[in-house]
Design a protein around this motif. Structure first.
Motif, mmCIF file in Angstrom:
data_model
loop_
_atom_site.group_PDB
_atom_site.id
_atom_site.type_symbol
_atom_site.label_atom_id
_atom_site.label_comp_id
_atom_site.label_asym_id
_atom_site.label_seq_id
_atom_site.Cartn_x
_atom_site.Cartn_y
_atom_site.Cartn_z
ATOM 1 N N GLY A 59 28.519 -26.103 -56.641
ATOM 2 C CA GLY A 59 27.265 -25.393 -56.376
ATOM 3 C C GLY A 59 27.410 -23.901 -56.629
ATOM 4 O O GLY A 59 26.478 -23.248 -57.120
ATOM 5 N N ALA A 60 28.588 -23.350 -56.318
ATOM 6 C CA ALA A 60 28.840 -21.929 -56.590
ATOM 7 C C ALA A 60 28.791 -21.654 -58.093
ATOM 8 O O ALA A 60 28.223 -20.650 -58.543
ATOM 9 N N VAL A 61 29.372 -22.552 -58.871
ATOM 10 C CA VAL A 61 29.356 -22.388 -60.338
ATOM 11 C C VAL A 61 27.924 -22.433 -60.855
ATOM 12 O O VAL A 61 27.530 -21.614 -61.698
ATOM 13 N N GLU A 62 27.131 -23.368 -60.347
ATOM 14 C CA GLU A 62 25.737 -23.472 -60.790
ATOM 15 C C GLU A 62 24.972 -22.175 -60.507
ATOM 16 O O GLU A 62 24.204 -21.701 -61.352
ATOM 17 N N GLN A 63 25.185 -21.598 -59.336
ATOM 18 C CA GLN A 63 24.486 -20.356 -58.993
ATOM 19 C C GLN A 63 24.889 -19.214 -59.923
ATOM 20 O O GLN A 63 24.045 -18.434 -60.372
ATOM 21 N N VAL A 64 26.174 -19.110 -60.208
ATOM 22 C CA VAL A 64 26.660 -18.023 -61.069
ATOM 23 C C VAL A 64 26.140 -18.193 -62.490
ATOM 24 O O VAL A 64 25.714 -17.227 -63.139
ATOM 25 N N MET A 65 26.160 -19.428 -62.996
ATOM 26 C CA MET A 65 25.666 -19.689 -64.347
ATOM 27 C C MET A 65 24.181 -19.326 -64.469
ATOM 28 O O MET A 65 23.743 -18.742 -65.465
ATOM 29 N N LEU A 388 37.461 -22.944 -59.537
ATOM 30 C CA LEU A 388 36.462 -23.608 -60.379
ATOM 31 C C LEU A 388 35.625 -22.593 -61.153
ATOM 32 O O LEU A 388 35.177 -22.875 -62.273
ATOM 33 N N LEU A 389 35.425 -21.399 -60.604
ATOM 34 C CA LEU A 389 34.726 -20.356 -61.353
ATOM 35 C C LEU A 389 35.544 -19.948 -62.584
ATOM 36 O O LEU A 389 34.994 -19.782 -63.677
ATOM 37 N N LEU A 390 36.851 -19.795 -62.402
ATOM 38 C CA LEU A 390 37.704 -19.447 -63.542
ATOM 39 C C LEU A 390 37.807 -20.613 -64.526
ATOM 40 O O LEU A 390 37.895 -20.403 -65.743
ATOM 41 N N SER A 391 37.796 -21.837 -64.013
ATOM 42 C CA SER A 391 37.788 -23.008 -64.906
ATOM 43 C C SER A 391 36.503 -23.062 -65.712
ATOM 44 O O SER A 391 36.504 -23.443 -66.887
ATOM 45 N N SER A 392 35.390 -22.667 -65.089
ATOM 46 C CA SER A 392 34.121 -22.660 -65.822
ATOM 47 C C SER A 392 34.110 -21.554 -66.876
ATOM 48 O O SER A 392 33.438 -21.688 -67.906
ATOM 49 N N ALA A 393 34.862 -20.478 -66.644
ATOM 50 C CA ALA A 393 35.022 -19.461 -67.691
ATOM 51 C C ALA A 393 35.799 -20.035 -68.872
ATOM 52 O O ALA A 393 35.475 -19.764 -70.037
ATOM 53 N N MET A 394 36.823 -20.833 -68.581
ATOM 54 C CA MET A 394 37.537 -21.540 -69.653
ATOM 55 C C MET A 394 36.574 -22.449 -70.417
ATOM 56 O O MET A 394 36.629 -22.541 -71.653
#
Length: 444
Positions: A59-65, A388-394
């Motif tokens: 959910g944190a990744v979705e918000q940042v995206m 997971l935020l850094l993984s989503s950057a990958m």
């Protein structure tokens, strides 16, 4: 002579810097990525929130995206670790989208339930797992300047799942190693090193005991290494590797300081006394081709030392540059080594990772998600979203959106460096949402 030239050198540096254009000094605008027509179209990504804290961090990744208007949108599916198999619609979605972002999936211990994580890797042939363990600026750890990449074979070995009961009370578990899989993971590791300017690849093994299985793995790595003469190739036994990583990771150092021909020592001891003091003597003995005398001269001849030659400088304990180390491992060893390296560099909550094959990729927390089922974290909503935020950057880089990846990574690093918003595993008291809001506020 040196004293006379120093003022001249300072003058030249001063005048050249004052005359330099803003562009050369980094103030100008640079082109980081030249897209092809249509590259900016939003990409579909399969999202598997997973179990426990998984929905919190995804959910944190979705918000940042959403906050940075990243050109991705998610197709969400509910998958849980207690399922007997991955639903076919989920596999179809990943095969269609090519990319997946996944929270942790709890794997029941015993009971004959197959791990869905392993099922996904096998079904999609995600043969390479990559975990990058590195120090985050501002986050104190036992060891500094760590930058270790672990590339793990993902589809065979002990994870093949070939077990059976021979007779009551006797269970046989088969470890499968093939030349094909060993060669392709070695090829991936050397390609990664070549493309990312890594100077050394180290194969982790237990060939002193499993002479055929791990022997085949080493044989495959050695054959691939011959194709990359510019990359040094080492080997290390897995138990010794873990011990050395924990006690003194600097010995795996690849330093990029000078062009003077020196000696890089891989010392299997904690005693490094005299290395810097005897630098001039070491150089003299090296040029005189008296290497064994050089080892004696710095007081470590009694140590079990592996000496390799390089165009790198002798390291200074406590002030070396970064520990740039790349390991390629069979399946089980990679799991052990990646978690050990993660512990050195700050913990599993900050380590990104991904699994990649020829056609598909799944991005998730890099080291084992041991806190997936942590009910206290879930109740307090204090799970760490950084990994997971850094993984989503990958993932964004994998999708060829490098500027979005840079923005996300920069914001995360600033939050960690400032130290105001950190979850409990990093010594703070912030909630997942507070860390997420802090990252969003720092997005450029």
């Amino acid at each position: 002579m040196a004293r006379r030239t120093l003022p001249i050198l300072k003058h030249l540096l001063k005048t050249s810097s004052s005359d330099a254009s803003p562009h050369l000094l980094g103030f100008g605008r640079s082109v980081t990525y030249m897209p092809r027509p249509g590259d900016g179209a939003p990409r579909a990504v399969t999202l598997l929130p997973g179990d426990g804290i998984g929905p919190l961090v995804t959910g944190a990744v979705e918000q940042v995206m959403e906050a940075m208007h990243a050109p991705v949108y998610f197709e969400r599916y509910e998958v849980h670790g207690d399922m007997t198999k991955v639903p076919q619609e989920v596999l179809d979605s990943i095969k269609k989208n090519k990319v997946c972002l996944k929270g942790g999936l709890a794997t029941p211990v015993g009971g004959g339930v197959s791990s869905l994580n392993v099922q996904l890797r096998k079904e999609l042939d995600l043969y390479a797992s990559l975990v990058n363990c590195f120090n985050l600026p501002g986050l104190p750890t036992r060891h500094e300047n760590v930058d270790i990449v672990v590339i793990r074979e993902n589809t065979e070995g002990e994870y093949a799942g070939l077990e059976h009961e021979v007779v009551p009370g006797v269970v046989e578990s088969l470890k499968v190693i093939t030349k094909f899989c060993s060669e392709r993971i070695a090829q991936y590791a050397f390609e990664y090193a070549y493309l990312n300017n890594r100077k050394t690849v180290t194969a982790v093994h237990k060939a002193n005991i499993m002479k055929l299985a791990d022997g085949l793995f080493l044989e495959s790595c050695r054959e691939v290494a011959k194709k990359y003469p510019g990359i040094r190739y080492n080997e290390i036994i897995v138990d010794n590797c873990c011990m050395q990583l924990v006690s003194k990771p600097e010995q795996f150092d690849v330093m990029r300081n000078s062009d003077i021909l020196n000696v890089d020592l891989f010392i299997r001891t904690t005693s490094t006394r005299g290395i810097v003091r005897q630098r001039s003597l070491l150089k003299h003995l090296w040029h005189a081709k008296l290497l064994s005398s050089a080892i004696r001269a710095i007081g470590i001849f009694a140590c079990e030392a592996y000496v390799r030659f390089s165009t790198l400088d002798v390291f200074t304990p406590g002030s070396c540059s970064a520990v740039h180390f790349l390991q390629v491992t069979p399946n089980l060893y990679g799991n052990l080594v990646a978690n050990t390296a993660a512990g050195i560099a700050g913990g599993t909550g900050v380590m990104p990772g991904g699994n990649v094959g020829a056609d598909h990729a799944i991005f998730e927390q890099g080291a084992s998600a041991g806190n997936v089922g942590n009910l206290k974290l879930l109740e307090q909503k204090k799970a760490n979203p950084v990994a997971l935020l850094l993984s989503s950057a990958m993932m964004l880089r994998h999708l060829q959106f490098p500027s979005f990846a840079d923005r996300l990574e920069t914001a995360v690093m600033k939050v960690i460096s400032e130290g105001k918003y950190r979850t409990k595993d990093l010594g703070g008291h912030s909630t997942t949402q507070e860390v997420t809001d802090a990252v969003i506020a720092l997005l450029d």
